[in-house]
Design an enzyme around this catalytic site. Structure first.
Site, PDB file in Angstrom:
ATOM      1  N   CYS A 137     -20.175   0.059  -0.991  1.00  0.00           N
ATOM      2  CA  CYS A 137     -20.370  -0.676  -2.076  1.00  0.00           C
ATOM      3  C   CYS A 137     -21.861  -0.386  -2.842  1.00  0.00           C
ATOM      4  O   CYS A 137     -21.984   0.052  -3.886  1.00  0.00           O
ATOM      5  CB  CYS A 137     -20.407  -2.202  -1.896  1.00  0.00           C
ATOM      6  SG  CYS A 137     -18.734  -2.730  -1.971  1.00  0.00           S
ATOM      7  N   PHE A 174     -29.125  -5.754  -6.342  1.00  0.00           N
ATOM      8  CA  PHE A 174     -30.365  -6.746  -6.016  1.00  0.00           C
ATOM      9  C   PHE A 174     -30.646  -6.592  -4.466  1.00  0.00           C
ATOM     10  O   PHE A 174     -31.683  -6.354  -3.880  1.00  0.00           O
ATOM     11  CB  PHE A 174     -30.207  -8.176  -6.409  1.00  0.00           C
ATOM     12  CG  PHE A 174     -30.846  -8.320  -7.915  1.00  0.00           C
ATOM     13  CD1 PHE A 174     -30.509  -7.609  -8.931  1.00  0.00           C
ATOM     14  CD2 PHE A 174     -31.789  -9.185  -8.152  1.00  0.00           C
ATOM     15  CE1 PHE A 174     -30.956  -7.645 -10.177  1.00  0.00           C
ATOM     16  CE2 PHE A 174     -32.411  -9.440  -9.557  1.00  0.00           C
ATOM     17  CZ  PHE A 174     -32.058  -8.679 -10.381  1.00  0.00           C
ATOM     18  N   ASP A 184       0.748  -1.230  -0.034  1.00  0.00           N
ATOM     19  CA  ASP A 184       0.087   0.063   0.004  1.00  0.00           C
ATOM     20  C   ASP A 184       0.856   1.276   0.165  1.00  0.00           C
ATOM     21  O   ASP A 184       1.995   1.329   0.568  1.00  0.00           O
ATOM     22  CB  ASP A 184      -0.820   0.089   1.382  1.00  0.00           C
ATOM     23  CG  ASP A 184      -2.266   1.030   0.905  1.00  0.00           C
ATOM     24  OD1 ASP A 184      -3.247   0.112   1.087  1.00  0.00           O
ATOM     25  OD2 ASP A 184      -2.142   2.112   0.857  1.00  0.00           O
ATOM     26  N   THR A 191     -16.796   7.113  -5.707  1.00  0.00           N
ATOM     27  CA  THR A 191     -17.667   7.706  -6.524  1.00  0.00           C
ATOM     28  C   THR A 191     -17.025   9.143  -6.630  1.00  0.00           C
ATOM     29  O   THR A 191     -16.648   9.700  -5.769  1.00  0.00           O
ATOM     30  CB  THR A 191     -19.138   7.866  -6.066  1.00  0.00           C
ATOM     31  OG1 THR A 191     -19.703   6.644  -5.935  1.00  0.00           O
ATOM     32  CG2 THR A 191     -20.052   8.582  -7.188  1.00  0.00           C
TER      33      THR A 191
END
Ligand code: UDX
Ligand code: ADP
Length: 471
Positions: A283, A233, A37, A97
């Site tokens: 998510c 879903f 990382d 996002t």
């Protein structure tokens, strides 16, 4: 040609990379697993002697770290060296996002994926399989492939000149809080790719602990799309039940009874039917936003409108909670004290990304109240970052809209006018309500947005009570 995988590198030591690699290392003792990382502080935390100080909290994780770290599992910030040594590289970096520019609010920000692909192209040697593990928009594998393939043309660092890349999609389905169990006993493992050899190399790794019939192999795009759709879903079920919770409150029905009645139908099933303050986590919203973005991109407006509603119901559900609190507290919470129990987006994790508690706290602060927040695993500094507001050490008489961190339920609830349960931590199920009530300002209220407390005990203690979906 059959690949012989001996050395794995994972770029990104986050909520996905850390636990996924720990479980691979545990189940494949012959593999060398290096998690790298760019964030050195994070790597130092993964190397902490005191296992209670690991950067993420996940039940069962510290035991595996204890067993494998320093044996065949290593955490390092030497990205270059471990990429160069790896036969297989997982990309497990953040893909939030976008907040500005093209597709802001919907498309994923791919700058970390892009830079990981460039690092791989710069340092990798020989035949290397690159696996995308981060949640990504459909067709990102293509971007990764293009970056990697272009690099081969002007490759100078691989002296033997046999650099070749194979790209696979292997989306992660772990849920935080149950990550280790999800990784050890997944419902399925999904691997998308374009050639059998590289797919087989990854299948061989998973076969060490997962029955082969649970390993689904598809083309690249089906794999990438299935990850988005699985999350869409699940989120859709939550928005469905949350919309019905409001109807229950208006009609006198009880959401837990409705849940039992409909969930007993095998075709519907009883999972993901818990009504709450709205879904959070890194998510669901991101993946649905991606789905909306690509549907629009392909001119499918009806499809994008359909999924947009799932997000809108989610936001509405969170908003209506604060509205309700204000109404019940005589239409003003100005200078009143509200105790907020739980700040993570769900129980058993210290992750606060998209937590409904952030929105609820912000809405409450807007109404000029004082908030004391208690969460068993979230650090006060993290809350400061989420709320973009420093905590006050003590509440002042003339400042409106401030918050403090408390170290227990009892401390948070002293002199509070109301308690709001925002996360379903187990310890909130067993609160001594009579004791808590004594120290609260009267009339005292409890708002249970997760429907976890025993109604009879709260009623017996004499606290006014509101719980989601109860008429
Ligand atoms: C999710 C998916 O479950 C996982 O497969 C994927 O890999 C990543 O996204 P995660 O976000 O970690 O996992 O947690 P999840 O258990 O799915 O919960 C997401 C949100 O939905 C949480 O805020 C949770 O409180 C909420 N939720 C979940 C409900 O409100 N009701 C439910 O019945 C279930
Ligand atoms: P997730 O929940 O998807 O695991 P996190 O944000 O928890 O997301 O973790 C992603 C990690 O990826 C972060 O620790 C970040 O520092 C790391 N990262 C991002 N870009 C790179 C890069 N180019 N090289 C190495 N690590 C990276």
């Amino acid at each position: 040609m059959k690949f012989k995988i001996k050395n794995i590198c994972c770029i990104g030591a986050g909520y996905v990379g850390g636990p996924s690699m720990a479980v691979i290392a545990k189940n494949c003792p012959d593999l060398e697993v290096n998690v790298v990382d760019i964030n050195e502080e994070r790597i130092n935390k993964w190397n902490e002697k005191n296992l209670d100080k690991l950067p993420i909290y996940e039940p069962g994780l510290k035991e595996i770290i204890d067993q494998c770290r320093g044996v065949n599992l290593h955490f390092s910030s030497d990205v270059k060296r471990h990429i160069a040594n790896a036969d297989m590289i997982f990309i497990s970096v953040n893909t939030p996002t976008k907040t500005k520019g093209l597709g802001a609010g919907q498309a994923s920000d791919l700058k970390w994926v892009d830079s990981s692909a460039r690092e791989i192209s710069k340092y990798a040697k020989g035949q290397t399989i690159v696996v995308e593990k981060s949640t990504l928009p459909v067709k990102t594998a293509q971007t990764i492939k293009t970056i990697l393939e272009e690099s081969i043309i002007d490759s100078k660092h691989d002296s033997q000149n046999n650099l070749k890349f194979y790209v696979l999609s292997n989306p992660e389905f772990l849920a935080e809080g149950t990550a280790i169990n999800d990784l050890e006993n997944p419902d399925r493992v999904l691997i998308g790719g374009e050639d059998n050899q590289s797919i087989e190399a990854l299948v061989d790794i998973y076969k060490n602990w997962i029955p082969e019939k649970k390993i689904i192999t598809t083309n690249l795009w089906s794999s990438e799309l299935s990850k988005l759709i699985a999350n869409a879903f699940l989120a859709q079920r939550i928005s469905s039940i949350n919309s019905i919770s409001a109807l229950c409150e208006s009609t006198g029905a009880d959401i837990s009874e409705v849940k039992l009645a409909i969930g007993s139908d095998k075709r519907i099933g009883d999972k993901f039917l818990n009504s709450g303050p709205g879904f959070g986590g890194s998510c669901f919203k991101k993946d649905i936003s991606n789905l909306i973005y690509i549907s629009n991109h392909y001119g499918l407006k009806e499809v994008s409108d359909y999924w947009q509603k799932v997000i809108e119901i989610n936001e509405w559900q969170t908003k209506r909670i604060t509205k309700l609190i204000v109404e019940k507290l005589f239409n003003t919470i100005s200078f009143k004290k509200i105790s907020v129990l739980g700040f993570s987006f769900k129980a058993n994790t210290n992750d606060t990304r998209e937590s409904p508690a952030i929105k609820i706290c912000n809405d409450l602060l807007e109404e000029s109240c004082k908030i004391s927040i208690y969460d068993p695993k979230v650090h006060p500094k993290q809350i400061e970052d989420c709320l973009n507001l420093k905590q006050s050490k003590i509440f002042s008489k003339n400042i409106c809209g401030e918050w403090t961190f408390s170290n227990s339920v009892i401390e948070a609830s002293q002199n509070a006018d109301a308690i709001v349960i925002t996360t379903e931590w187990d310890e909130f199920r067993y609160i001594d309500w009579e004791k808590v009530h004594k120290d609260m300002r009267k009339p005292a209220w409890l708002f249970d947005t997760r429907s976890i407390v025993d109604v009879d005990l709260v009623n017996k203690a004499g606290i006014n009570f509101w719980s989601i979906g109860r008429g």
